[in-house]
Design a protein around this motif. Structure first.
Motif, PDB file in Angstrom:
ATOM      1  N   TYR A   1      71.837  92.598 140.821  1.00  0.00           N
ATOM      2  CA  TYR A   1      72.648  93.818 140.860  1.00  0.00           C
ATOM      3  C   TYR A   1      73.246  94.021 142.247  1.00  0.00           C
ATOM      4  O   TYR A   1      72.558  93.905 143.269  1.00  0.00           O
ATOM      5  CB  TYR A   1      71.800  95.029 140.489  1.00  0.00           C
TER       6      TYR A   1
ATOM      7  N   ASN B   1      74.916  96.606 144.776  1.00  0.00           N
ATOM      8  CA  ASN B   1      75.049  98.029 145.084  1.00  0.00           C
ATOM      9  C   ASN B   1      75.676  98.153 146.467  1.00  0.00           C
ATOM     10  O   ASN B   1      74.990  98.166 147.482  1.00  0.00           O
ATOM     11  CB  ASN B   1      73.686  98.713 145.052  1.00  0.00           C
TER      12      ASN B   1
ATOM     13  N   GLY C   1      77.956  96.134 137.684  1.00  0.00           N
ATOM     14  CA  GLY C   1      77.084  95.905 138.833  1.00  0.00           C
ATOM     15  C   GLY C   1      76.186  94.697 138.658  1.00  0.00           C
ATOM     16  O   GLY C   1      75.703  94.129 139.642  1.00  0.00           O
TER      17      GLY C   1
END
Length: 204
Positions: free
Chosen positions: A122, A124, A148
């Motif tokens: 993921y 971020n 994501g």
């Protein structure tokens, strides 16, 4: 329809469902259809073996029992030809209950997995990590969050599709086994309408 014949129909239906559940669970060990580089990259609910144990192994035994009820040859119990058939139908209730528990376990694991979402790489902002970013279930209504997950490719769709299949099939298995509980009670109380072992009174 005879209670034994109806149970056989249920058994015939349960076996392919159990096989599909096992295959679905196995596919979940290959996120996005790829071999995982690390076991920690596999969603933890996959390791609960809901499809393999719950809707698979624990479902095969009841299914085989249901298949054999029509040809059960337990006659002459306590001097009563129908006693053995009634006892077999009563015993099937126990196996049906095991099937309900197994399917229920698979259903619960699948529901939790769908809510929590998959493990993925993921992104971020500027950081990337293997994590489970959807633990609150918000991703189900917000598909933009799926972007994501950078790897494995298509992991969210893969995760949702297979666990949804397990969820639906687990529910169907539970319903079929619950029906056999009722069918088994009817067979135990009323007997099988087809008679027992095809024997007739007065036969030599």
């Amino acid at each position: 329809m005879c209670s034994g014949s109806f149970a056989k129909c249920l058994g015939i239906t349960l076996i392919p469902l159990a096989i599909l559940c096992v295959l679905s669970n196995i596919l979940l060990f290959f996120p996005g259809g790829l071999v995982a580089d690390d076991n920690d990259h596999i969603t933890k609910e996959v390791w609960y073996f809901g499809g393999i144990m719950g809707s698979g192994v624990l479902m095969i035994l009841p299914a085989l029992v249901f298949l054999g009820l029509k040809n059960n040859d337990c006659c002459g119990c306590c001097g009563n030809e129908s006693c053995g058939r009634r006892f077999a139908m009563f015993t099937s209730i126990i196996f049906a209950a095991v099937g309900v528990l197994g399917a229920g376990y698979s259903f619960i694991v699948s529901a939790v997995a769908i809510h929590n979402g998959p493990m993925c790489l993921y992104t971020n902002g500027t950081t990337e990590s293997w994590t489970n970013p959807f633990v609150d279930g918000d991703y189900l209504n917000n598909h933009t969050l799926w972007k994501g997950c950078k790897a494995p490719e298509g992991i969210v769709t893969w995760h949702l599709t297979l666990f949804s299949m397990l969820l639906v099939m687990g529910l169907l298995q539970a319903v079929l086994c619950a029906i056999q509980v009722i069918n088994g009670l009817i067979g135990a109380i009323c007997g099988d309408c087809c008679g027992c072992c095809g024997s007739t009174d007065g036969a030599v």
